[in-house]
Structures are given as structure tokens and as C-alpha cells.
Design a protein around this motif. Sequence first.
Motif, mmCIF file in Angstrom:
data_model
loop_
_atom_site.group_PDB
_atom_site.id
_atom_site.type_symbol
_atom_site.label_atom_id
_atom_site.label_comp_id
_atom_site.label_asym_id
_atom_site.label_seq_id
_atom_site.Cartn_x
_atom_site.Cartn_y
_atom_site.Cartn_z
ATOM 1 N N THR A 130 0.956 -1.037 -0.083
ATOM 2 C CA THR A 130 0.237 -0.067 0.116
ATOM 3 C C THR A 130 0.894 1.251 -0.261
ATOM 4 N N SER A 131 1.931 1.207 0.643
ATOM 5 C CA SER A 131 3.044 2.479 0.569
ATOM 6 C C SER A 131 3.953 2.512 -0.573
ATOM 7 N N LYS A 132 3.679 1.528 -1.469
ATOM 8 C CA LYS A 132 4.415 1.489 -2.673
ATOM 9 C C LYS A 132 5.829 1.574 -2.292
ATOM 10 N N THR A 133 6.585 0.639 -1.859
ATOM 11 C CA THR A 133 8.177 0.660 -1.391
ATOM 12 C C THR A 133 8.710 0.231 -2.568
ATOM 13 N N VAL A 134 9.785 0.857 -2.914
ATOM 14 C CA VAL A 134 10.547 0.630 -4.039
ATOM 15 C C VAL A 134 11.935 0.171 -3.653
ATOM 16 N N LEU A 135 12.343 0.520 -2.583
ATOM 17 C CA LEU A 135 13.656 0.233 -2.023
ATOM 18 C C LEU A 135 13.500 -0.104 -0.735
ATOM 19 N N MET A 136 14.209 -1.356 -0.022
ATOM 20 C CA MET A 136 13.993 -1.503 1.230
ATOM 21 C C MET A 136 15.549 -2.024 1.690
ATOM 22 N N GLY A 137 16.050 -1.293 2.947
ATOM 23 C CA GLY A 137 17.382 -1.354 3.068
ATOM 24 C C GLY A 137 17.670 -1.638 4.722
ATOM 25 N N GLY A 138 18.630 -1.882 5.230
ATOM 26 C CA GLY A 138 19.054 -1.765 6.597
ATOM 27 C C GLY A 138 20.609 -1.968 6.913
ATOM 28 N N SER A 139 21.092 -1.612 8.025
ATOM 29 C CA SER A 139 22.530 -1.797 8.373
ATOM 30 C C SER A 139 22.515 -2.026 9.672
ATOM 31 N N GLN A 140 23.452 -2.647 10.223
ATOM 32 C CA GLN A 140 23.663 -3.112 11.436
ATOM 33 C C GLN A 140 25.060 -3.093 12.185
ATOM 34 N N THR A 141 25.083 -2.589 13.698
ATOM 35 C CA THR A 141 26.324 -2.532 14.315
ATOM 36 C C THR A 141 26.169 -3.337 15.508
ATOM 37 N N LYS A 142 27.059 -3.279 16.483
ATOM 38 C CA LYS A 142 26.921 -4.157 17.592
ATOM 39 C C LYS A 142 25.951 -3.397 18.444
ATOM 40 N N SER A 143 25.520 -2.144 18.352
ATOM 41 C CA SER A 143 24.542 -1.477 19.276
ATOM 42 C C SER A 143 23.455 -1.126 18.569
ATOM 43 N N ASN A 144 23.423 -0.901 17.335
ATOM 44 C CA ASN A 144 22.103 -0.186 16.514
ATOM 45 C C ASN A 144 21.892 -0.872 15.467
ATOM 46 N N TYR A 145 20.624 -0.846 14.990
ATOM 47 C CA TYR A 145 19.970 -1.414 13.664
ATOM 48 C C TYR A 145 19.237 -0.222 13.079
ATOM 49 N N MET A 146 19.636 0.077 11.617
ATOM 50 C CA MET A 146 18.817 1.075 10.861
ATOM 51 C C MET A 146 18.211 0.559 9.699
ATOM 52 N N ALA A 147 16.942 0.756 9.771
ATOM 53 C CA ALA A 147 16.041 0.241 8.616
ATOM 54 C C ALA A 147 15.643 1.534 7.698
ATOM 55 N N SER A 148 15.846 1.163 6.401
ATOM 56 C CA SER A 148 15.529 2.311 5.415
ATOM 57 C C SER A 148 14.445 1.906 4.418
ATOM 58 N N LEU A 149 13.642 2.748 4.024
ATOM 59 C CA LEU A 149 12.516 2.470 3.130
ATOM 60 C C LEU A 149 12.313 3.491 2.112
ATOM 61 N N VAL A 150 12.244 3.384 0.936
ATOM 62 C CA VAL A 150 12.335 4.559 0.045
ATOM 63 C C VAL A 150 10.807 4.044 -0.560
ATOM 64 N N GLU A 151 9.886 4.818 -0.378
ATOM 65 C CA GLU A 151 8.564 4.668 -0.733
ATOM 66 C C GLU A 151 8.198 5.879 -1.987
ATOM 67 N N VAL A 152 7.292 5.561 -2.948
ATOM 68 C CA VAL A 152 6.909 6.512 -3.992
ATOM 69 C C VAL A 152 5.569 7.249 -3.416
ATOM 70 N N LEU A 153 5.796 8.676 -3.069
ATOM 71 C CA LEU A 153 4.911 9.253 -2.778
ATOM 72 C C LEU A 153 3.750 9.878 -3.904
ATOM 73 N N GLY A 154 4.233 9.786 -5.132
ATOM 74 C CA GLY A 154 3.356 10.121 -6.063
ATOM 75 C C GLY A 154 3.318 11.644 -6.442
ATOM 76 N N LYS B 128 0.251 18.156 -5.668
ATOM 77 C CA LYS B 128 0.125 19.355 -5.939
ATOM 78 C C LYS B 128 0.688 20.370 -5.007
ATOM 79 N N GLU B 129 1.134 21.654 -5.354
ATOM 80 C CA GLU B 129 2.138 22.320 -4.500
ATOM 81 C C GLU B 129 1.572 22.693 -3.161
ATOM 82 N N ARG B 130 0.002 22.997 -3.221
ATOM 83 C CA ARG B 130 -0.415 23.496 -1.723
ATOM 84 C C ARG B 130 -0.795 22.214 -1.049
ATOM 85 N N LYS B 131 -0.416 21.004 -1.603
ATOM 86 C CA LYS B 131 -0.602 19.736 -0.628
ATOM 87 C C LYS B 131 0.586 19.276 -0.350
ATOM 88 N N ILE B 132 1.996 19.856 -0.751
ATOM 89 C CA ILE B 132 3.154 19.065 -0.376
ATOM 90 C C ILE B 132 3.295 19.076 1.208
#
Length: 549
Positions: free
Chosen positions: A139-163, A166-170
Motif C-alpha cells: 500500500t505504501s508503494k515501497t521501491v527500495l528496502m534496506g538496513g544496516s547493523q552494528t553491535k549496538s544499533n540497527y537502522m532500517a530504510s524504506l524508499v516509498e513512492v509518494l506520487g 500538488k504544490e498546496r498539498k506538499i
Amino acid sequence: MEFKLPESSIQLVCQAGVRPSYLKVFEENEVYLIYGKRPSVTCSEETAAAVMRLSLDDSSSEKCDLTGEPLKVDLGDANDSIEIVTVNGVNVMWRPEELKHFSLPTKQAKRLINNIFKNSANALLNPLPIYVVCNGDNTSKTVLMGGSQTKSNYMASLVEVLGTVKERKIEEAIQSVIDEYYKCLKHHYKNKQKEVKVEYLVCTTQTLYGQNLSNTINRELLRHQEIDGNIYMNVSSSNPKFRLTDCDISALNMHIAVVTGNPLLKLNFLWSELLKLQKLVELSHWALVQNEEYIEICGDGEWMESEDIFSKITDTISFKLVDTREAVVVENLRPLDLLDKLWQILIYCRNTSVLVNSFNSLFEGLFNLPMPMKLINDDCTKVCTIVKDVLQGRIAITNITPQKSIELLFELGTRKLKYDFEAILGKFLPQNKERINEVWESFYMESDKCRGDIPRTTRMTKLISNVETAVKPEQLAYLGQLYVASEMLFLARDQVNLKDEGLRELMLALQNEYISTRKTIDNFANITARPLQSMAFNLKANQGWAWDV
């Protein structure tokens, strides 16, 4: 590395240490990239360009044609009833190899990443972030999914198509993304009684001029003369607003790109002279290798008759020119001196035979002037030294070789363009003249530097033919740098609402990248082969950018 999951029929490819063009907006460093591979699909560079180019010539448009040709007749005369407008294709594309990156279902991509990070020991061995290309089937139109991990942290990344928004709706769209993230965090921490606190940064890219050219194939740029450059601004802010004040902005980064040699650019008339110098570099090499006496300089329809050239030389040395170099406007950069005018005449010699005779005629004419006149400004070029010595009777006039004539003509051209760019760039920032002179003098060895004028006290022993001259391709490469800097400067000045402080920041960035160094472009042929030249620099929010959008 290639592998296949048990539940999938798609062959997967994992590439380490890559920077995909479609990911660089979100991730500047190298990543592990996983994508699907279709064995039956092949994609050449030409095919890739054709697939990605958006054009009205697409055959699919024929299937949707509801009007047909009769409509033009039914509405009357086509000249006054219908205006047919041709829209050129968008010349923006991914790199050809990236068109083979086949996307995966989002659920499969999520399982794949989870399996990779289940074994934390393996994950720690791979410090690069991992990204999977997705097909946006959720539903969120995810086109890229990623992540990285260290000993203490985990980071998740999602790239979604907003579509398209209109300028007044940005601002509403940006806020909805933030709210959705808050919901996800609250759901994650609902049983942990932790207060959810998020620090976020909103990064936007605003195109100020042209279209994105970052992945354009260079030869395609040569075919599309309506594309002369691109300017865009990367804006970072902790405030989810579209129209930002100076206080809202965390960072500004401006990107400028020009397509060198494009006829729409301000200084295209100087580009043609640079190309003539490049041809002289090639002719000089040919003359040394082949040792020929007769070498063509101009093609059919480009040259002047030798009588006309001799006449123009006589007219040029018969009067005194004003000795000033203050820049005026682009079309009239500065008053030209004798050597500038000689370049504009001699470049139209048909061959080296005419060129040799023209130089001999020039030197005879200068030697026979009734009294020495200041027709040129002093500098350290060899051609300037020769002309001064001839005017003051300190050198014997001898016939020169075809190779020598090419070298003298090359130096006339490089000298003229050096003063042209000096006038342009020095007008915006006076210290640029000093920087250009410092680099220019570095092209000459200490023994080659010009000496001061000394009255003749002994007999003439110096011969024109013995003066050491050379075609120096590195000088032309540096002039190419000055040309790029000048075009970028004019494009930004004319197309972007920069404050005076911002214009100065741009000028300093150009100075560091192109003016104060010889190392940015090592060969002028690199510019002609890859016409797209770009540069990025940072601006301060409170001084660099006047918001007018």
C-alpha cells in the motif's frame, strides 16, 4: 554473486560496493544491492536509452489515437485552426546496466533482509548497508528496502513512492509521512512503556533550471541542443514545510551542470575558438610525425583567400589600438590588441603554406613601421616576445617552418582566450585575475619567462626561427576549465535568484574547482567527449539563496 531463494523462481544478484544512480539521493556511500535477474532479458546501451526516453514517438500512442488525420481537415485550414506542438523526449535515464535490475515483491524482500540480519555475526562482517529493489506492490508503494547493523544499533530504510502532489498539498504529504512513522514507532514500543521521541530531517530537491542530467548519456546531449544545463538545490530542514525561511534551513547544497558547447549558452562564441585550438593541437602532432610542408588548416568554405589575409594584416598593424582590458559586456569583453586581432585573422588561413607566408608578411610589416608603437600588452608568451623584439629591431627576421607557424598561431589563440576569461571572471571577483596569471605562468619554465625591455647595444644575433615555441595541450585544458567556470557563472546568475553573498560563494567555489588549479580537467578532449560538466557547493541559509518559488 548470484543465488536463488527456495520459494522464488527469480535468480537473485548481490553486488557489493556499488552506488546505484537511483539510490544516491538517499545513500551517498557504497552499498550491497540485491535485485532479481531475468536470464532471458538482455539490454544494450542503445536499447536502454530507447527504453527510458519518454517520447511522443512511442508506438503505444498510436493505439490510443482517437482523432486521426481527418480531424485536421474537419476543423479547417491547419495553418490557422490547429497548432501542432512537438514535445521533445525527456533525456533522463538510469545507467544501462541498471535497467536490468528486476524488482522483488516487498514481502520477499523483507524476509530476505531479516534472514541476512538474523545472524548478527555475519551482519557485522558486512559494514555496508544492504538494499533490495522492490516492486512497490504494498500500500505504501515501497521501491527500495534496506538496513544496516552494528553491535549496538540497527537502522532500517524504506524508499516509498509518494506520487505526484500538488504544490498546496506538499506540506500535508510530508507531515503524513512523519505521522505514519510515529504510528509505527508507537506500535513497536506499545508494550515497552517508552516515550517516543523522534528527530527527523526533511530533505527536498528543488529544480531551479532545466532538468536532471545526472545520468544522461553524453552523446545524447550532443544531439539535443535544447538542453544546455541544469541547476537544482538540495535543502535540508527539521521543519516539514515547503516554503522555508532562513531559520528553518539546516543545510543548502547547490548543483550546477552545463553542457559544454551548447549554442544556448552565453559564451558559445568562445567555444568555437577552443575547438580551433584543439584542431591545432592535432595538426601540430601530425606535422611532427609526418614532417609535411603543406597541411590543411581550414575545411572547404571556412578559409579566406591569402590576398584578403595579407590585406587584413596590413590594416591591423597600421594604427594604434587602445591599451585597456576592462570588461564591458559578454559580446564585447574587452578591447582587442594587435595579437588578438591577428589570431582572428590567421585562423582562416587555408593551409600552413598560407600561414607561413602570412607570418613572414606580418614580421616584415612590423619591422618596417616608421616608429615602434605599443600595439600589444606585455606578457610572457613567446609570440609576444617575438613581436616586441621585431618592433624594437632586436631580432633578425627569417623564414619559419610550418610547424613553427602552427605553434605561433596556437599561442596567439591561447593568449587571446586567457585574456577573455580573465576579463569575464575578474569582473565578478577581481582576485580571479591574479589566480589565472599564477596558473598561466606555471606553464612556462623559469628560463622561458619574459625579460624586461633592454635597449639594443650589440648587433642582432637572435633569429625568429630559433625562438623556442611549443603547442601545449595542458594550456588548452586549463582554458577549458575557465570556459566551464564562466558558463556556470552566467547560467547561475541569469537563471537563479542568488543574493550577492550567494554569488560570491559560487565564485569562490568555481575558483577552487576550476580557476586556481590545473588538475580538474587534464585534457580538453575529455570535455568534447563528455560535454556534461557539473559542480556542487554549499550555501549558507541566511545569505546564499533568495526564495522566490
